[in-house]
Design a protein around this motif. Structure first.
Motif, PDB file in Angstrom:
ATOM      1  N   SER A 193      -7.460  -2.754  -2.356  1.00 51.98           N
ATOM      2  CA  SER A 193      -7.504  -1.854  -3.459  1.00 51.98           C
ATOM      3  C   SER A 193      -8.810  -1.744  -4.269  1.00 51.98           C
TER       4      SER A 193
ATOM      5  N   ASN B  22       0.698  -1.298  -0.014  1.00 55.55           N
ATOM      6  CA  ASN B  22       0.129   0.040  -0.029  1.00 55.55           C
ATOM      7  C   ASN B  22       0.698   1.454  -0.039  1.00 55.55           C
TER       8      ASN B  22
ATOM      9  N   GLU C 102       0.161   2.637  -9.511  1.00 47.24           N
ATOM     10  CA  GLU C 102       0.713   1.522 -10.402  1.00 47.24           C
ATOM     11  C   GLU C 102       1.921   1.605 -11.228  1.00 47.24           C
TER      12      GLU C 102
ATOM     13  N   LYS D 249      -9.069   5.664  -8.423  1.00 46.44           N
ATOM     14  CA  LYS D 249      -8.657   4.315  -7.682  1.00 46.44           C
ATOM     15  C   LYS D 249      -7.676   4.690  -6.496  1.00 46.44           C
ATOM     16  N   SER D 250      -7.674   3.603  -5.599  1.00 46.49           N
ATOM     17  CA  SER D 250      -7.080   3.933  -4.324  1.00 46.49           C
ATOM     18  C   SER D 250      -6.715   2.660  -3.637  1.00 46.49           C
ATOM     19  N   ASN D 251      -5.672   2.713  -2.794  1.00 41.00           N
ATOM     20  CA  ASN D 251      -5.190   1.469  -1.783  1.00 41.00           C
ATOM     21  C   ASN D 251      -5.581   2.060  -0.387  1.00 41.00           C
TER      22      ASN D 251
END
Length: 353
Positions: A242, A121, A179, A291-293
């Motif tokens: 994720s 992460n 990414e 998008k995310s973690n």
């Protein structure tokens, strides 16, 4: 004293209106550039935006008088081991961190790059700070970073300082993983002090491999918002979720798909603490895509199942800035108080023993 500047929606000392202003500015400027073949996503989290900087190698000199004064200061052990973050404590105890120990001195302030952890992460960076003179309340203004000498297209992170004495403190900088970050690369760091100082570091780092990745691909569509939770990653440093979310393109200040958080409980109802995480956002055709973690504390070895509940942590204050084709800014009124909450269903994930 623990000064937190991490973008955790449970924290109250971070100005969330500035976050939304930053992402609004990035999206508008990207559109003004009109480069359809290459979209530049914007990442936001507490901490300043990545700037175009050149990585330099600094030199250091410590006077004998300063060295003598340092000998009288409190002994600092492992920054991660002494922190209140369980995942970093576990990582240090299990030998998953990389010990660096490099020191640079500028204007009588010595900064030591103590240790680094690179997991699924985030990249966590432990710093030791020692000064001849009393330090400002907040020592670091922001930190820039490079990947193999290149400025990433998206980046940012949370930053916390722990004040030990008026002239000594420790700090932890967290950089959210995107990414474009390979498993192994040369990490360049530029630390920017509150009075204009700069410290330069460069070190190779490698992502830890001792983790379990559980494919999920759980999707929900509620009130025009799409959510897909793609994967759960479990390691000694914590649990990571994720996901990708999106909604139809709308007035930015009325966006909701960027506000996702998750509650997590084990099979006995014990809640796993959430440490939030940064968000990357871009406009794709007629939709806003994020998008995310999200990171959580480590789970106990006996945990066999997790219940995960998505929810929206909608802003209660803020605003935005709109830029025209000439780069002129116009303040946007905050309308978030009219956003309606949305309920998402919980789902379960089995953890193999």
């Amino acid at each position: 004293m623990n000064k937190s500047f991490n973008m955790d929606r449970n924290e109250t000392d971070f100005p969330k209106d500035e976050v939304r202003t930053a992402i609004s500015r990035g999206i508008q400027q990207a559109e003004n550039q009109k480069r359809p073949k290459k979209r530049k996503p914007l990442f936001y989290m507490a901490g300043a935006t990545v700037a175009a900087i050149g990585l330099l190698i600094g030199s250091s000199y410590v006077s004998p008088a300063f060295a003598n004064s340092l000998a009288q200061l409190p002994i600092i052990g492992s920054v991660f081991g002494d922190s209140n973050l369980i995942g970093l404590q576990q990582a240090q105890k299990k030998g998953l961190t990389s010990k660096i120990g490099e020191t640079q001195t500028v204007n009588g302030i010595s900064v030591t790059l103590d240790e680094i952890l690179y997991d699924q992460n985030e990249i966590a960076i432990g710093l030791q700070i020692e000064s001849e003179q009393e330090l400002d309340e907040r020592f670091m203004s922001w930190m820039d970073f490079t990947i193999n000498g290149e400025i990433p297209s998206a980046g940012g992170g949370g930053y916390k300082e722990e004040i030990l004495t008026p002239t000594t403190r420790t700090a932890i900088q967290q950089i959210s993983v995107t990414e474009e970050m390979p498993d192994t690369f040369e990490l360049g760091l530029v630390l920017n002090g509150s009075r204009g100082e700069r410290w330069y570091f460069s070190t190779p780092i490698k992502k830890i491999t001792d983790m379990i990745k559980i494919p999920i691909h759980h999707s929900q569509h509620v009130d025009g918002i799409d959510l897909t939770v793609q994967e759960l990653a479990v390691s000694a440093t914590g649990v990571g979720i994720s996901y990708e979310s999106s909604e139809k393109d709308t007035d930015f200040v009325m966006s909701r798909a960027d506000a996702f958080e998750f509650r997590m409980e084990d099979q006995d109802g014990n809640e796993i603490k959430n440490h939030s995480g940064g968000v990357v956002g871009e406009r794709v055709k007629d939709r806003m895509v994020y998008k995310s973690n999200k990171k959580f504390d480590p789970i106990e070895s006996g945990v066999t199942e997790l219940t995960i509940t998505p929810y929206l942590a909608l802003p209660t204050s803020g605003g935005g800035v709109e830029f025209d084709e000439h780069g002129e800014a116009r303040e946007l009124e905050f309308k978030g108080d009219s956003l309606q909450p949305v309920e998402f269903k919980s789902f379960k994930v089995k953890i193999e023993q």
